[in-house]
Design a protein around this motif. Structure first.
Motif, PDB file in Angstrom:
ATOM      1  N   THR A   1       0.861  -1.186   0.000  1.00  0.00           N
ATOM      2  CA  THR A   1       0.000   0.000   0.000  1.00  0.00           C
ATOM      3  C   THR A   1       0.893   1.231   0.000  1.00  0.00           C
ATOM      4  O   THR A   1       2.077   1.152   0.349  1.00  0.00           O
ATOM      5  CB  THR A   1      -0.934   0.086   1.237  1.00  0.00           C
ATOM      6  OG1 THR A   1      -0.126   0.282   2.394  1.00  0.00           O
ATOM      7  CG2 THR A   1      -1.799  -1.139   1.413  1.00  0.00           C
ATOM      8  N   THR A   2       0.302   2.352  -0.360  1.00  0.00           N
ATOM      9  CA  THR A   2       1.064   3.601  -0.335  1.00  0.00           C
ATOM     10  C   THR A   2       1.441   3.957   1.105  1.00  0.00           C
ATOM     11  O   THR A   2       2.517   4.482   1.362  1.00  0.00           O
ATOM     12  CB  THR A   2       0.220   4.724  -0.973  1.00  0.00           C
ATOM     13  OG1 THR A   2      -0.102   4.327  -2.311  1.00  0.00           O
ATOM     14  CG2 THR A   2       0.966   6.043  -1.000  1.00  0.00           C
ATOM     15  N   ARG A   3       0.565   3.630   2.049  1.00  0.00           N
ATOM     16  CA  ARG A   3       0.817   3.974   3.442  1.00  0.00           C
ATOM     17  C   ARG A   3       1.817   3.049   4.127  1.00  0.00           C
ATOM     18  O   ARG A   3       2.499   3.455   5.055  1.00  0.00           O
ATOM     19  CB  ARG A   3      -0.498   3.962   4.243  1.00  0.00           C
ATOM     20  CG  ARG A   3      -1.492   5.012   3.830  1.00  0.00           C
ATOM     21  CD  ARG A   3      -0.933   6.429   3.942  1.00  0.00           C
ATOM     22  NE  ARG A   3      -0.625   6.813   5.308  1.00  0.00           N
ATOM     23  CZ  ARG A   3      -1.392   7.578   6.071  1.00  0.00           C
ATOM     24  NH1 ARG A   3      -2.525   8.020   5.599  1.00  0.00           N
ATOM     25  NH2 ARG A   3      -1.024   7.909   7.284  1.00  0.00           N
ATOM     26  N   ALA A   4       1.862   1.791   3.693  1.00  0.00           N
ATOM     27  CA  ALA A   4       2.697   0.823   4.419  1.00  0.00           C
ATOM     28  C   ALA A   4       3.943   0.385   3.656  1.00  0.00           C
ATOM     29  O   ALA A   4       4.834  -0.234   4.226  1.00  0.00           O
ATOM     30  CB  ALA A   4       1.858  -0.410   4.764  1.00  0.00           C
ATOM     31  N   GLY A   5       3.992   0.674   2.372  1.00  0.00           N
ATOM     32  CA  GLY A   5       5.122   0.205   1.578  1.00  0.00           C
ATOM     33  C   GLY A   5       4.855  -1.178   1.011  1.00  0.00           C
ATOM     34  O   GLY A   5       3.708  -1.617   0.930  1.00  0.00           O
ATOM     35  N   MET A   6       5.922  -1.864   0.636  1.00  0.00           N
ATOM     36  CA  MET A   6       5.772  -3.166  -0.024  1.00  0.00           C
ATOM     37  C   MET A   6       6.343  -4.286   0.832  1.00  0.00           C
ATOM     38  O   MET A   6       7.469  -4.194   1.303  1.00  0.00           O
ATOM     39  CB  MET A   6       6.495  -3.147  -1.384  1.00  0.00           C
ATOM     40  CG  MET A   6       5.797  -2.284  -2.417  1.00  0.00           C
ATOM     41  SD  MET A   6       6.842  -1.866  -3.826  1.00  0.00           S
ATOM     42  CE  MET A   6       7.281  -3.469  -4.452  1.00  0.00           C
ATOM     43  N   ASN A   7       5.569  -5.337   0.988  1.00  0.00           N
ATOM     44  CA  ASN A   7       6.025  -6.494   1.745  1.00  0.00           C
ATOM     45  C   ASN A   7       6.734  -7.445   0.775  1.00  0.00           C
ATOM     46  O   ASN A   7       6.091  -8.243   0.092  1.00  0.00           O
ATOM     47  CB  ASN A   7       4.829  -7.171   2.416  1.00  0.00           C
ATOM     48  CG  ASN A   7       5.236  -8.354   3.268  1.00  0.00           C
ATOM     49  OD1 ASN A   7       6.345  -8.866   3.150  1.00  0.00           O
ATOM     50  ND2 ASN A   7       4.333  -8.787   4.133  1.00  0.00           N
ATOM     51  N   MET A   8       8.060  -7.337   0.717  1.00  0.00           N
ATOM     52  CA  MET A   8       8.811  -8.117  -0.273  1.00  0.00           C
ATOM     53  C   MET A   8       8.855  -9.603   0.076  1.00  0.00           C
ATOM     54  O   MET A   8       9.031 -10.446  -0.808  1.00  0.00           O
ATOM     55  CB  MET A   8      10.230  -7.551  -0.425  1.00  0.00           C
ATOM     56  CG  MET A   8      10.277  -6.177  -1.085  1.00  0.00           C
ATOM     57  SD  MET A   8       9.551  -6.153  -2.745  1.00  0.00           S
ATOM     58  CE  MET A   8      10.752  -7.080  -3.692  1.00  0.00           C
ATOM     59  N   ASP A   9       8.677  -9.932   1.365  1.00  0.00           N
ATOM     60  CA  ASP A   9       8.592 -11.361   1.734  1.00  0.00           C
ATOM     61  C   ASP A   9       7.343 -11.966   1.114  1.00  0.00           C
ATOM     62  O   ASP A   9       7.368 -13.071   0.570  1.00  0.00           O
ATOM     63  CB  ASP A   9       8.541 -11.520   3.262  1.00  0.00           C
ATOM     64  CG  ASP A   9       9.872 -11.147   3.908  1.00  0.00           C
ATOM     65  OD1 ASP A   9      10.919 -11.431   3.292  1.00  0.00           O
ATOM     66  OD2 ASP A   9       9.853 -10.560   5.004  1.00  0.00           O
ATOM     67  N   ALA A  10       6.239 -11.220   1.230  1.00  0.00           N
ATOM     68  CA  ALA A  10       4.974 -11.706   0.667  1.00  0.00           C
ATOM     69  C   ALA A  10       5.067 -11.780  -0.848  1.00  0.00           C
ATOM     70  O   ALA A  10       4.555 -12.719  -1.470  1.00  0.00           O
ATOM     71  CB  ALA A  10       3.829 -10.795   1.076  1.00  0.00           C
ATOM     72  N   ILE A  11       5.729 -10.802  -1.449  1.00  0.00           N
ATOM     73  CA  ILE A  11       5.863 -10.791  -2.914  1.00  0.00           C
ATOM     74  C   ILE A  11       6.684 -11.998  -3.385  1.00  0.00           C
ATOM     75  O   ILE A  11       6.337 -12.652  -4.373  1.00  0.00           O
ATOM     76  CB  ILE A  11       6.468  -9.448  -3.389  1.00  0.00           C
ATOM     77  CG1 ILE A  11       5.414  -8.337  -3.208  1.00  0.00           C
ATOM     78  CG2 ILE A  11       6.958  -9.517  -4.834  1.00  0.00           C
ATOM     79  CD1 ILE A  11       5.906  -6.940  -3.474  1.00  0.00           C
ATOM     80  N   ARG A  12       7.743 -12.308  -2.636  1.00  0.00           N
ATOM     81  CA  ARG A  12       8.547 -13.492  -2.985  1.00  0.00           C
ATOM     82  C   ARG A  12       7.674 -14.755  -2.897  1.00  0.00           C
ATOM     83  O   ARG A  12       7.671 -15.596  -3.783  1.00  0.00           O
ATOM     84  CB  ARG A  12       9.735 -13.603  -2.023  1.00  0.00           C
ATOM     85  CG  ARG A  12      10.650 -14.787  -2.333  1.00  0.00           C
ATOM     86  CD  ARG A  12      11.814 -14.854  -1.371  1.00  0.00           C
ATOM     87  NE  ARG A  12      11.326 -14.899   0.009  1.00  0.00           N
ATOM     88  CZ  ARG A  12      12.048 -14.542   1.078  1.00  0.00           C
ATOM     89  NH1 ARG A  12      13.276 -14.097   0.938  1.00  0.00           N
ATOM     90  NH2 ARG A  12      11.550 -14.620   2.290  1.00  0.00           N
TER      91      ARG A  12
ATOM     92  N   VAL B   1      14.849 -10.500  -5.632  1.00  0.00           N
ATOM     93  CA  VAL B   1      13.665 -11.018  -4.937  1.00  0.00           C
ATOM     94  C   VAL B   1      14.048 -11.684  -3.621  1.00  0.00           C
ATOM     95  O   VAL B   1      13.339 -11.582  -2.618  1.00  0.00           O
ATOM     96  CB  VAL B   1      12.899 -11.990  -5.866  1.00  0.00           C
ATOM     97  CG1 VAL B   1      11.822 -12.758  -5.111  1.00  0.00           C
ATOM     98  CG2 VAL B   1      12.280 -11.225  -7.026  1.00  0.00           C
ATOM     99  N   GLU B   2      15.203 -12.346  -3.593  1.00  0.00           N
ATOM    100  CA  GLU B   2      15.615 -13.094  -2.401  1.00  0.00           C
ATOM    101  C   GLU B   2      15.945 -12.206  -1.204  1.00  0.00           C
ATOM    102  O   GLU B   2      16.046 -12.675  -0.077  1.00  0.00           O
ATOM    103  CB  GLU B   2      16.799 -14.000  -2.732  1.00  0.00           C
ATOM    104  CG  GLU B   2      16.344 -15.289  -3.400  1.00  0.00           C
ATOM    105  CD  GLU B   2      17.510 -16.168  -3.820  1.00  0.00           C
ATOM    106  OE1 GLU B   2      18.668 -15.703  -3.720  1.00  0.00           O
ATOM    107  OE2 GLU B   2      17.246 -17.294  -4.274  1.00  0.00           O
ATOM    108  N   ARG B   3      16.148 -10.937  -1.444  1.00  0.00           N
ATOM    109  CA  ARG B   3      16.483 -10.043  -0.322  1.00  0.00           C
ATOM    110  C   ARG B   3      15.395 -10.042   0.754  1.00  0.00           C
ATOM    111  O   ARG B   3      15.691 -10.004   1.936  1.00  0.00           O
ATOM    112  CB  ARG B   3      16.651  -8.606  -0.838  1.00  0.00           C
ATOM    113  CG  ARG B   3      17.965  -8.364  -1.528  1.00  0.00           C
ATOM    114  CD  ARG B   3      18.013  -6.948  -2.068  1.00  0.00           C
ATOM    115  NE  ARG B   3      19.252  -6.712  -2.792  1.00  0.00           N
ATOM    116  CZ  ARG B   3      20.360  -6.264  -2.229  1.00  0.00           C
ATOM    117  NH1 ARG B   3      20.404  -5.983  -0.946  1.00  0.00           N
ATOM    118  NH2 ARG B   3      21.459  -6.097  -2.940  1.00  0.00           N
ATOM    119  N   GLY B   4      14.148 -10.050   0.352  1.00  0.00           N
ATOM    120  CA  GLY B   4      13.051 -10.033   1.323  1.00  0.00           C
ATOM    121  C   GLY B   4      12.970  -8.729   2.082  1.00  0.00           C
ATOM    122  O   GLY B   4      13.544  -7.713   1.681  1.00  0.00           O
TER     123      GLY B   4
END
Lengths: 133, 452
Positions: free
Chosen positions: B152-163, B437-440
């Motif tokens: 979200t714009t307010r929370a940013g991006m959850n890269m763990d979830a995206i991975r 992507v692996e950075r998380g």
């Protein structure tokens, strides 16, 4: 909920709403409002019937008879020839309709097959909603 | 007083230009169905949906008949199931998906959305269970749709979830490889997901919603296209004005149906979603609208500008026609569901990169795009990340619904049939995004999220 809101030079718009959200722009009356008005007879249940096809004798007679049998009053009728096609628009009052709109549509379908024309019955609100603010 | 011309115009819109109400979607809160006992929870969910939505389909059909307005889909969206999935001791998330499937079929809807999780900042036990259950849930059920909000714009991006979601998409494709990866077509990965979206596969009934509500999605690319044929060669001022007027008329139908449906069902009227939603049928394409503006083929230079103007004019016209506009409300550019888009891809003019650029200015994202079956999970995650970033930075909803079709490559086709249409497999970039992507972790929210 009552909201008083000043707009312009001292003109105050007061909206009295039931429990609910503050609408963005209030353009249309609430459905319950419409129902009340209809029950009071202030708004009548009307339909628009459009007829398109090749002109032939008896079109109006057939449709008018079917409407008469169902106690549907014709408020307005206009017809013309557009691009070689017979075109008729009727506004009818369903206030005293002795069946229901589905039966009326089914009957018109029957007339449509018989005459080989295209007949469509729709509630008038569809047209007013689209063309009138 | 209505004129004959107005009446005939309206009839033409319905019968020649394919104007319809795309969906009447009933949003149902399931928060009161949470239970420590999983089986009891599944039963409560089934009971509530079948009770509350019992009259949805008959009433929608009644309105359709009486008003002469085609209503294509009757659907249900529910509270994100992840909010309930953590309540029980044993993991019954898959069972909940089956309960949704049975309930939806019992009341006669064609899709039920809300097998969803909101994980843009982090994951709860329920979220983890839901994401793990997603591939099997979508493969084993027929009408259940899932979505996961990863940014979200307010929370940013959850890269763990995206991975994680890259893996989930691959697994969905694998489990339904005999059906061209259909499970992927029922899964949307969102950035800035909205709580009142009536369109599938991304619909869910947000926690801020009422217990039960009616949301309506309109359609009408054909109406806009025909209206634009009248102003060929004229300036964009006239084009914008024409689109606004057409959008107003389309949205008024949505408003009428939404009010009538909510009144007859005795539930609150939520929103009208004024998206232009194409179908694979000829004459119902968003791509053809862009081409009508003067582009030889959709996807060529100028497409983004044309789409930006279309999207904005639709909103301006639609906003005046309804007291509650919401949902996604913008033009959709799915590939497989739009015959003009399909042709543009076949000609090699419309590419994935151009589609990504176009998603910056419209709703909703990379939608219904078939990609080679050997695309890696990391590449899919990176595609999701790009799209989520567009949504996060531009404060808009974006989404990804891609289908890595098992055993197929560029030049092949995938056939989903019906409204999901058919799609040529589009090439993706071959260079690896694995290490990225692996950075998380989380990509922090942008500076303009600090608005208070």
């Amino acid at each position: 909920m009552t909201i008083g809101r000043g707009i312009g030079f001292g003109l105050v718009l007061v909206l009295v709403l039931g429990p609910g959200r503050i609408p963005a722009p209030a353009l249309t009356p609430s459905p319950s409002h419409l129902t009340c008005l209809r029950e009071m007879g202030a708004i009548q249940l009307k339909a628009v019937i459009t007829v398109l096809g090749k002109d032939r004798p008896g079109i109006i007679a057939k449709i008018a008879t079917a409407l008469y049998e169902r106690e549907v009053n014709i408020d307005d009728i206009s017809q013309t020839i557009m691009q070689g096609l017979f075109t008729m628009v009727m506004i009818v009052d369903l206030g005293k309709l002795n069946t229901n709109i589905e039966e009326l549509q089914a009957k018109m379908q029957e007339v449509e097959n018989e005459l080989g024309m295209q007949i469509r019955v729709k509630r008038e609100e569809v047209f007013t909603a689209m063309h009138q603010i | 007083m209505l004129t004959m011309r107005q009446i005939l115009d309206t009839q033409e819109m319905f019968h020649e230009q394919k104007l319809d109400i795309r969906t009447v979607t009933m949003g149902i809160s399931l928060l009161d169905c949470a239970d420590g006992n999983g089986s009891v929870m599944a039963q409560k969910i089934y009971d509530k949906i079948t009770r509350v939505a019992a009259r949805l389909v008959p009433v929608a059909k009644e309105i359709e008949k009486e008003f002469g307005i085609p209503i294509i889909h009757k659907r249900i969206s529910v509270t994100p199931i992840a909010m309930l999935a953590g309540a029980s001791e044993e993991d019954v998330t898959l069972e909940l998906a089956h309960a949704l499937d049975r309930a939806g079929k019992a009341v006669g809807v064609n899709f039920i959305g809300g097998f969803s999780a909101l994980v843009h900042k982090g994951m709860t036990k329920g979220d983890i269970r839901l994401i793990q259950a997603l591939p099997r849930a979508l493969a084993e059920t027929e009408i259940v749709c899932g979505s996961v909000n990863v940014a979200t714009t307010r929370a940013g991006m959850n890269m763990d979830a995206i991975r994680e979601m890259g893996q989930v998409v691959k697994e969905c494709a694998r489990l339904t490889k005999d059906r061209d990866g259909i499970a992927c077509a029922k899964l949307v990965i969102f950035s800035n997901a909205v709580e009142d979206n009536p369109f599938m596969a991304g619909a869910f009934h947000g926690p801020g919603e009422a217990d039960c509500t009616i949301n309506v999605g309109v359609s009408g690319p054909g109406v806009v296209k025909v209206a634009l044929e009248e102003v060929r060669g004229k300036s964009f001022d006239e084009v914008a004005e024409t689109i606004k007027k057409a959008a107003f008329k389309v949205t008024r139908m949505g408003e009428l149906v939404a009010r009538e449906a909510s009144r007859r069902l005795g539930v609150s009227y939520g929103i009208v979603d004024l998206s232009l939603a194409p179908t694979p049928e000829v004459g119902d394409s968003v791509a053809r609208i862009l081409e009508e503006m003067g582009l030889e083929t959709c996807g060529t230079h100028g497409s983004t500008a044309a789409l930006a103007m279309l999207n904005d004019a639709v909103k301006k016209g639609g906003a005046m026609a309804s007291s509650h506009v919401g949902g996604l409300s913008g033009a959709f550019i799915p590939v497989s569901e739009d015959e003009g888009m399909i042709e543009a891809v076949e000609k090699g003019i419309l590419t994935l990169d151009k589609l990504e650029a176009m998603t910056c200015v419209c709703s909703v994202g990379l939608d219904m795009i078939a990609i080679p079956g050997d695309t890696t999970a990391e590449t899919i995650s990176a595609i999701i990340a790009d799209e989520a970033a567009i949504g996060m930075i531009n404060n808009k909803t974006t989404a990804v619904r891609v289908i890595p079709v098992h055993g197929k490559g560029v030049g092949d086709y995938v056939e989903f049939g019906g409204l999901l249409g058919r799609a040529p497999i589009m090439p993706v970039n071959k260079a690896s995004s694995k290490l990225f992507v692996e950075r998380g972790g989380r990509i922090p929210a942008p500076i303009h999220s600090l608005r208070n």
